[in-house]
Design an enzyme around this catalytic site. Structure first.
Site, PDB file in Angstrom:
ATOM      1  N   CYS A 251       0.783  -1.233   0.000  1.00  0.00           N
ATOM      2  CA  CYS A 251       0.000   0.000   0.000  1.00  0.00           C
ATOM      3  C   CYS A 251       0.818   1.289   0.000  1.00  0.00           C
ATOM      4  O   CYS A 251       0.662   2.122  -0.905  1.00  0.00           O
ATOM      5  CB  CYS A 251      -0.973  -0.002   1.186  1.00  0.00           C
ATOM      6  SG  CYS A 251      -0.234  -0.566   2.720  1.00  0.00           S
TER       7      CYS A 251
ATOM      8  N   HIS B 257      -2.064   7.170   4.483  1.00  0.00           N
ATOM      9  CA  HIS B 257      -0.948   6.233   4.695  1.00  0.00           C
ATOM     10  C   HIS B 257       0.350   6.707   4.038  1.00  0.00           C
ATOM     11  O   HIS B 257       1.132   5.899   3.534  1.00  0.00           O
ATOM     12  CB  HIS B 257      -1.314   4.828   4.208  1.00  0.00           C
ATOM     13  CG  HIS B 257      -0.591   3.749   4.977  1.00  0.00           C
ATOM     14  ND1 HIS B 257      -0.684   2.409   4.659  1.00  0.00           N
ATOM     15  CD2 HIS B 257       0.237   3.807   6.058  1.00  0.00           C
ATOM     16  CE1 HIS B 257       0.037   1.695   5.490  1.00  0.00           C
ATOM     17  NE2 HIS B 257       0.606   2.524   6.358  1.00  0.00           N
TER      18      HIS B 257
ATOM     19  N   ASP C 245      -5.098  -0.482  -5.047  1.00  0.00           N
ATOM     20  CA  ASP C 245      -3.692  -0.113  -4.868  1.00  0.00           C
ATOM     21  C   ASP C 245      -2.752  -1.268  -5.204  1.00  0.00           C
ATOM     22  O   ASP C 245      -1.584  -1.057  -5.529  1.00  0.00           O
ATOM     23  CB  ASP C 245      -3.424   0.424  -3.461  1.00  0.00           C
ATOM     24  CG  ASP C 245      -3.851  -0.525  -2.346  1.00  0.00           C
ATOM     25  OD1 ASP C 245      -4.440  -1.580  -2.635  1.00  0.00           O
ATOM     26  OD2 ASP C 245      -3.603  -0.197  -1.165  1.00  0.00           O
ATOM     27  N   HIS C 246      -3.225  -2.505  -5.119  1.00  0.00           N
ATOM     28  CA  HIS C 246      -2.449  -3.693  -5.493  1.00  0.00           C
ATOM     29  C   HIS C 246      -3.379  -4.896  -5.451  1.00  0.00           C
ATOM     30  O   HIS C 246      -4.595  -4.746  -5.264  1.00  0.00           O
ATOM     31  CB  HIS C 246      -1.237  -3.899  -4.571  1.00  0.00           C
ATOM     32  CG  HIS C 246      -1.564  -3.801  -3.113  1.00  0.00           C
ATOM     33  ND1 HIS C 246      -2.317  -4.741  -2.453  1.00  0.00           N
ATOM     34  CD2 HIS C 246      -1.254  -2.860  -2.186  1.00  0.00           C
ATOM     35  CE1 HIS C 246      -2.468  -4.403  -1.198  1.00  0.00           C
ATOM     36  NE2 HIS C 246      -1.839  -3.253  -1.008  1.00  0.00           N
TER      37      HIS C 246
ATOM     38  N   LYS D   7      -0.690  -9.816  -2.864  1.00  0.00           N
ATOM     39  CA  LYS D   7      -0.155  -8.662  -2.145  1.00  0.00           C
ATOM     40  C   LYS D   7       1.216  -8.967  -1.546  1.00  0.00           C
ATOM     41  O   LYS D   7       1.429 -10.019  -0.956  1.00  0.00           O
ATOM     42  CB  LYS D   7      -1.125  -8.279  -1.030  1.00  0.00           C
ATOM     43  CG  LYS D   7      -0.648  -7.161  -0.123  1.00  0.00           C
ATOM     44  CD  LYS D   7      -1.676  -6.866   0.961  1.00  0.00           C
ATOM     45  CE  LYS D   7      -1.193  -5.775   1.918  1.00  0.00           C
ATOM     46  NZ  LYS D   7      -2.200  -5.443   2.943  1.00  0.00           N
TER      47      LYS D   7
END
Length: 594
Positions: free
Chosen positions: A89, A150, A356-357, A381
């Site tokens: 992330c 984040h 995001d992934h 991930k």
């Protein structure tokens, strides 16, 4: 009530003007971008968290219900080879915001921590990085971020906010400065750095047991040592315990917070009402800014563990709690899109949806799988080069400007959103630094047949795990793996028991010669090629190796944001409502309309 007139003008006049603009766009692709820039579309970017590409109906899932995202794809352009710049992330989002590989910003790690761990740490997106929000803000856009950040908060004091969204071009922020973790939900097992936490607790117990043993021996006259030494040692053990428990013992209070701009509004946050709060904020932002161009980045908390889901969706999917959370996320996206429509902005808004992934394969508990499905793609991930960790949805809609129902099978990157958004907003890409992204405008409009990327590079931390070459004249897509994580147990497709696969060390296999796959024929990366099965093996590997060498020449040293000194919790940097350490506050109840 019908839609209000956008931009403060009468609705018929705007519709007539917009029709003329769109007609000009369709008649001439060369003039299209100039018209679009003059028009300055609203830009709505929606990013899911940990969503697998195989979780959406429009990407082949026939058991999860995602009608709103599927409709977005039907009305726009769907990319089938859209790639995250990192499989985790914090670095992925850094690349998304800046259009640059995250290691250029110091937002990658050599070893150990690969994402920010604390709101009270000093690491984060450096102030000298330029986000698309900053450039669009300079072009007169309202710029808002709702949801997950984040990318850090502070550097030297609790209020300097050097890494805060408002210091990176957003003029409004509501959401989590950190990210969801299991610790955010009371009763869940520890999630944040659980291995280190368990090790520290073990050391504390062993030290305490040692002190107790010495004290008993002293009492019974078996050990000749002064009580001063015993008490001094006990004090040191207590100080050691307090030093780590002050952070790890209160993860929910320190990390699970909500902020509005610079102010903490809820500490700790109440997860059960967060979805409604985020939705209300997104809709309110659209309504407040409908008369001017706006950039709204909705950074969803879905579908990251602990998968807090409202009663309306619990038990409704065929895939347990994870499926329930995916279907709630789709509803949330639908409500945001509905707000765009209700305010008469659909044809004036460039909308984008992604993750995001890839899905988190190792996320499971006694209830079953808590992470996403990455379709036919291998890995997930955290796994540097495997396709399942970096292949993500990529859906774009702009009615009348982008073709509806179009699919593009060209390699593209999350980093491409930066130059795309900057171009549509009338800004210029910075010329004083390397920008790894390429504008998608020509590809989305059909003016370009191929992606602007001939090569793409895939990192795990600071380690280059893989690279791909798009051999456009032959329609081949080659992937070279230099390192791969060792899955366990043997034969598994993930690193079960570790939480995430490592990027380096003994748990990573170095491939010499490298693994070679032809993704155009083997997208699942199931059958590595060899000189015997692929006559061009050596030529392809050599050419990709040269591209890697050229890429590495563009890298330069920068301060590491994930160093131990930046990653650890520092009480003087901790965002707090109230007087530290008595940080606690709540906010108004969820608005009734949401």
């Amino acid at each position: 009530m019908g839609p209000r007139a956008p931009r403060g003008r009468s609705a018929p006049a705007v519709r007539d003007s917009l029709s003329v603009l769109l007609l000009l766009c369709l008649l001439s692709r060369t003039s299209e971008l100039k018209v679009a820039n003059a028009f300055k579309p609203n830009i709505l970017l929606i990013m899911a968290d940990d969503l697998g590409i195989g979780d959406l109906g429009c990407y082949g899932n026939d058991t999860l219900r995602t009608p709103n995202i599927d409709r977005l794809a039907e009305e726009g352009v769907r990319l089938t080879q859209h790639l995250a710049a990192a499989p985790l992330c914090t670095p992925s989002r850094s690349s998304f915001l800046t259009g640059r590989h995250s290691l250029r910003s110091g937002m990658e790690a050599d070893d150990g921590y690969r994402a920010l761990q604390w709101n009270g740490g000093s690491g984060g997106l450096p102030a000298n990085e330029t986000t698309f929000a900053r450039i669009l803000q300079q072009q007169g856009y309202a710029t808002g971020l709702i949801g997950k950040w984040h990318q850090g908060v502070n550097c030297e004091s609790r209020t300097d906010h050097c890494h805060h969204p408002l210091n990176h071009g957003f003029d409004y922020f509501y959401g989590m400065p950190f990210t969801l973790v299991d610790d955010c939900q009371p009763g869940r097992p520890p999630g944040l750095d659980a291995t280190t936490r368990a090790r520290l607790w073990h050391y504390t117990q062993m030290a305490a047991l040692g002190v107790l043993t010495v004290a008993v021996g002293k009492t019974w006259g078996l050990i000749s040592v002064s009580w001063k030494v015993v008490l001094g040692t006990a004090s040191l053990v207590f100080l050691f315990f307090i030093s780590w428990y002050a952070s790890f013992g209160f993860v929910r209070r320190w990390n699970c917070i909500l902020m509005r701009n610079h102010d903490v509004t809820e500490q700790p946050m109440v997860l059960e009402k967060t979805t409604s709060l985020m939705l209300h904020e997104a809709i309110s932002y659209i309504e407040r800014n409908k008369h001017r161009p706006f950039l709204l980045f909705v950074s969803l908390l879905h579908v990251h563990i602990p998968l807090v889901t409202t009663k309306q969706f619990l038990g409704k999917s065929q895939h347990g709690l994870y499926g329930d959370n995916v279907e709630e996320m789709d509803w949330l996206v639908g409500e945001i899109l509905k707000a765009v429509d209700v305010n008469g902005l659909k044809n004036m808004t460039f909308t984008y949806f992604t993750s995001d992934h890839g899905g988190h394969l190792e996320a499971r508990d006694e209830r079953g799988q808590l992470g996403g499905w990455n379709g036919i793609f291998r890995g997930g991930k955290g796994m540097g080069g495997w396709e399942g960790g970096i292949r993500v949805p990529g859906i774009f809609r702009w009615p009348g400007v982008l073709p509806a129902g179009q699919m593009i099978h060209e390699p593209t990157s999350l980093m491409d959103v930066f130059p795309t958004v900057v171009q549509l907003g009338g800004g210029n890409v910075p010329q004083d630094r390397v920008i790894d992204g390429r504008s998608l405008v020509p590809l989305l409009q059909g003016a370009a047949e191929h992606s602007a990327h001939e090569f793409l590079f895939h990192y795990c931390g600071k380690y280059l795990h893989a690279a791909r070459w798009h051999e456009q004249n032959r329609g081949r897509l080659w992937k070279v793996h230099y390192m791969t994580p060792q899955f366990h147990p043997k034969g598994a497709g993930a690193c079960y028991g570790q939480g995430l696969c490592p990027c380096s060390g003994d748990s990573v296999t170095q491939h010499s010669p490298p693994l070679l796959f032809d993704l155009s024929r083997d997208p699942s990366e199931a059958e590595p090629l060899s000189p015997g099965s692929e006559p061009r093996y050596h030529a392809v590997v050599t050419l990709v190796g040269k591209a890697v060498d050229q890429h590495r020449k563009t890298l330069s040293p920068v301060p590491p944001q994930f160093s131990l000194s930046n990653i650890i919790w520092k009480p003087w940097l901790q965002p707090c409502c109230g007087t530290f350490p008595l940080c606690a506050c709540g906010q108004d109840e969820v608005p009734s309309e949401t």
